[in-house]
Design a protein around this motif. Sequence first.
Motif, mmCIF file in Angstrom:
data_model
loop_
_atom_site.group_PDB
_atom_site.id
_atom_site.type_symbol
_atom_site.label_atom_id
_atom_site.label_comp_id
_atom_site.label_asym_id
_atom_site.label_seq_id
_atom_site.Cartn_x
_atom_site.Cartn_y
_atom_site.Cartn_z
ATOM 1 N N GLN A 66 0.848 -1.191 0.000
ATOM 2 C CA GLN A 66 0.000 0.000 0.000
ATOM 3 C C GLN A 66 0.881 1.238 0.000
ATOM 4 O OE1 GLN A 66 -2.736 0.013 3.274
ATOM 5 N NE2 GLN A 66 -3.943 1.692 2.457
ATOM 6 N N VAL A 67 0.396 2.314 -0.628
ATOM 7 C CA VAL A 67 1.119 3.578 -0.655
ATOM 8 C C VAL A 67 0.141 4.722 -0.449
ATOM 9 C CG1 VAL A 67 0.999 3.852 -3.172
ATOM 10 C CG2 VAL A 67 2.866 4.926 -1.904
ATOM 11 N N ALA A 68 0.623 5.781 0.205
ATOM 12 C CA ALA A 68 -0.172 6.992 0.396
ATOM 13 C C ALA A 68 0.732 8.194 0.147
ATOM 14 C CB ALA A 68 -0.750 7.057 1.808
ATOM 15 N N CYS A 69 0.170 9.240 -0.463
ATOM 16 C CA CYS A 69 0.913 10.462 -0.754
ATOM 17 C C CYS A 69 0.293 11.621 0.002
ATOM 18 C CB CYS A 69 0.859 10.774 -2.247
ATOM 19 S SG CYS A 69 1.570 9.526 -3.313
ATOM 20 N N GLY A 70 1.123 12.354 0.731
ATOM 21 C CA GLY A 70 0.681 13.591 1.358
ATOM 22 C C GLY A 70 1.018 14.746 0.436
ATOM 23 N N THR A 74 5.618 10.863 1.255
ATOM 24 C CA THR A 74 5.027 9.617 0.784
ATOM 25 C C THR A 74 5.298 8.537 1.813
ATOM 26 O OG1 THR A 74 5.548 10.327 -1.475
ATOM 27 C CG2 THR A 74 4.934 8.020 -1.187
ATOM 28 N N VAL A 75 4.358 7.620 1.969
ATOM 29 C CA VAL A 75 4.478 6.512 2.920
ATOM 30 C C VAL A 75 4.120 5.223 2.203
ATOM 31 C CG1 VAL A 75 3.642 5.575 5.116
ATOM 32 C CG2 VAL A 75 3.778 8.039 4.803
ATOM 33 N N ALA A 76 4.905 4.164 2.439
ATOM 34 C CA ALA A 76 4.640 2.869 1.823
ATOM 35 C C ALA A 76 4.651 1.771 2.883
ATOM 36 C CB ALA A 76 5.689 2.561 0.751
ATOM 37 N N LEU A 77 3.715 0.860 2.748
ATOM 38 C CA LEU A 77 3.589 -0.293 3.637
ATOM 39 C C LEU A 77 4.006 -1.539 2.871
ATOM 40 C CD1 LEU A 77 2.519 -1.530 6.331
ATOM 41 C CD2 LEU A 77 0.277 -1.662 5.200
ATOM 42 N N THR A 78 4.912 -2.320 3.442
ATOM 43 C CA THR A 78 5.371 -3.535 2.777
ATOM 44 C C THR A 78 4.402 -4.684 3.029
ATOM 45 O OG1 THR A 78 6.661 -4.441 4.614
ATOM 46 C CG2 THR A 78 7.762 -2.819 3.187
#
Length: 116
Positions: A66-70, A74-78
Amino acid sequence: AVSDQNVIAETIVQVASGENHFAAISDKGDLYAWGNGGKGKLGHGNTKSLTCPQRVEALAGIPIRQVACGSSHTVALTTIGLLYTWGSNASGRTGLGIRNGKQNVPRRIEGIHGIK
């Protein structure tokens, strides 16, 4: 015309959008990012902007779920529940214990693991 080097030859399973940058995850778990590269939010080790998706090489071999962009990070979950973050550290938004500057490449947030 789009050259072959700008084509992602994988199926995209998730796309995220920030204020002016984007990220996409392939079915193989590869992460791609493009758009405005300010504050290092693309994770490519610099602040260059890109008009086409480019794989985030710092996460090569680490399957992303999963990835999210502010607006500027940016944040990614493995797939095994580890959290990586990069971009602007303003107000501690990357969660790395830093309140200013930038993180140009993904860095794992220590102490957070097993996220489902």
